[in-house]
Design an enzyme around this catalytic site. Sequence first.
Site, PDB file in Angstrom:
ATOM      1  N   HIS A 167     -10.126  -8.442   5.835  1.00  0.00           N
ATOM      2  CA  HIS A 167      -9.752  -9.523   6.571  1.00  0.00           C
ATOM      3  C   HIS A 167      -7.905  -9.516   6.571  1.00  0.00           C
ATOM      4  CE1 HIS A 167     -13.950 -10.837   7.377  1.00  0.00           C
ATOM      5  NE2 HIS A 167     -13.883 -10.982   6.021  1.00  0.00           N
ATOM      6  N   SER A 292      18.403   3.106  11.977  1.00  0.00           N
ATOM      7  CA  SER A 292      18.358   2.552  13.379  1.00  0.00           C
ATOM      8  C   SER A 292      19.733   2.766  13.911  1.00  0.00           C
ATOM      9  CB  SER A 292      18.029   1.071  13.310  1.00  0.00           C
ATOM     10  OG  SER A 292      18.758   0.545  14.434  1.00  0.00           O
ATOM     11  N   LYS A 298      18.203  -0.760   8.492  1.00  0.00           N
ATOM     12  CA  LYS A 298      16.977  -0.347   8.571  1.00  0.00           C
ATOM     13  C   LYS A 298      16.631   0.911   7.858  1.00  0.00           C
ATOM     14  CE  LYS A 298      14.397  -1.700  11.850  1.00  0.00           C
ATOM     15  NZ  LYS A 298      13.224  -2.261  11.883  1.00  0.00           N
ATOM     16  N   GLU A 305       4.494   6.091  11.439  1.00  0.00           N
ATOM     17  CA  GLU A 305       4.130   5.620  12.821  1.00  0.00           C
ATOM     18  C   GLU A 305       3.606   6.879  13.765  1.00  0.00           C
ATOM     19  OE1 GLU A 305       7.261   2.425  13.861  1.00  0.00           O
ATOM     20  OE2 GLU A 305       7.864   3.344  12.158  1.00  0.00           O
TER      21      GLU A 305
END
Length: 479
Positions: A167, A292, A298, A305
């Site tokens: 979970h 970024s 970043k 992804e």
Amino acid sequence: MTKMNNQNTKSWQARISEATDAIAQEFVESISYDWRLYRQDIAGSIAHAAMLAKVGLITETDRQAIEKGLRDIEAEIDRDGPKWSGFKPELEDIHMCVESELTNRIGEPGRKLHTGRSRNDQVATDLALWIRDAATKQLPAQLVDLCKAFASIAERSADVVMPSFTHLQRAQPISAAAEALAWLQMFDRDRERLSCAGRGYQTGLPQSPLGSGAIAGSSLPIDPAFTASIFGQMVAPQSSIERTASRDQACDFVFACAMIAQHLSRWAEQWIIYMSTEFGFITIADRYTTSSSMMPQKRNPDMLELIRGRCGNVYGDLFGLMTILKGLPIGYNRDLQEDKRIVFRAHDTISQCLIMAAAIVNSANYDAARIEPTLERGFLDATSLAEYLVTKGIPFRTAHHIVGTLVARCEKENKHALSQLGVEAFNEVIATKSDLRVDAAIFDALGAKNVVQRYQSAGAAGGRPLEEQLKEWKKRLGV
Ligand code: ARG
């Protein structure tokens, strides 16, 4: 002597009163993508010619001319790829392009090659052979590379203890190696699933479609069992109708790709979470990250992804194929031409993702320094403590209740770990349920690192079972 076709005229032009409309021509062509079947198409034609010679429908001289012509063509396509001059959209597909070029080169024997066959059994054969190769050679090799990468990160992380999650809440302590091997196991099973798909998911050998003709077979004395034996591990078609209409193997293949995509996506998501500042469990090489344009600090896991996202494309491929097949009457229908776009696309997506994934895993490390301080949170050793009480004769349900009470007590007393309680506190709570009294030995069952060493069930995430898993994988993968 029959008059030879002009090279750009279609073999079936006699029946049709006017040239194909230019828009229709562009619409119907498949050579722009089915050229990728050229090796299988040529192997199929060489086998078919061998069969025609064997049963006496063509001479041995014809057969030799055909084989020679086809091998020359194959060498040229090997060299030129999709730019090969024989690929002409007006000839629609790989079958007509190769055959037409062959006939241009060798004349009459080329005109005999299509005896007892149709593009319908040809395309089904080409695709079956292509999928067999992709599913039993190329993709499995890439899956093995990924599995090796997981085996190797498992090995270099054998001493890293980390929390596991159910979970997405802290569960029990595990060795980081065990988690790496869990992913390995999934990708290893994918390899087997692919290989089943490549072999047609059946108990017997898959049936070669070649010799099924357009739908009904042939009145000529052709020998499809012979061509099947040339392909190897294949038998003659049992139903010419079914063989030309079925795309079951393509569905099995794309499903196997979708499963790989699912596993890749789940793994990518896990590592994206682990790479966040909140977790910091995993580091991967900078070369697999981006930054970024606006936020200078970043460091983004874009490759992960994209792997996670591309799963959607492969699921789409599976649904696309299933939907194309839905409602198709038995026998060949041109809708089936669309199958190849999908099979190739699913294959390519998976292949690129597997290569990317292996590179990322090879560059990655579990960050022991970041993980270690977190082990003290979340009462990871609670189950181990309950199991310790079981070894002292307390029923598990009672032990569970006792440990639950101990955890609640820790929270009340602002203690973040069970090991912060004293022996008296343990005995006080145990006394409410049992006559058992424990001593300092109870601390052996506490602390994430101790717990991981105590696992002894088959497949467990630490201790001896984990050592055995790792040894077994290293042996199987030869690393
Ligand atoms: N290019 C076609 C395909 O991929 C080959 C079969 C064409 N057959 C036909 N009867 N038009 O399905």
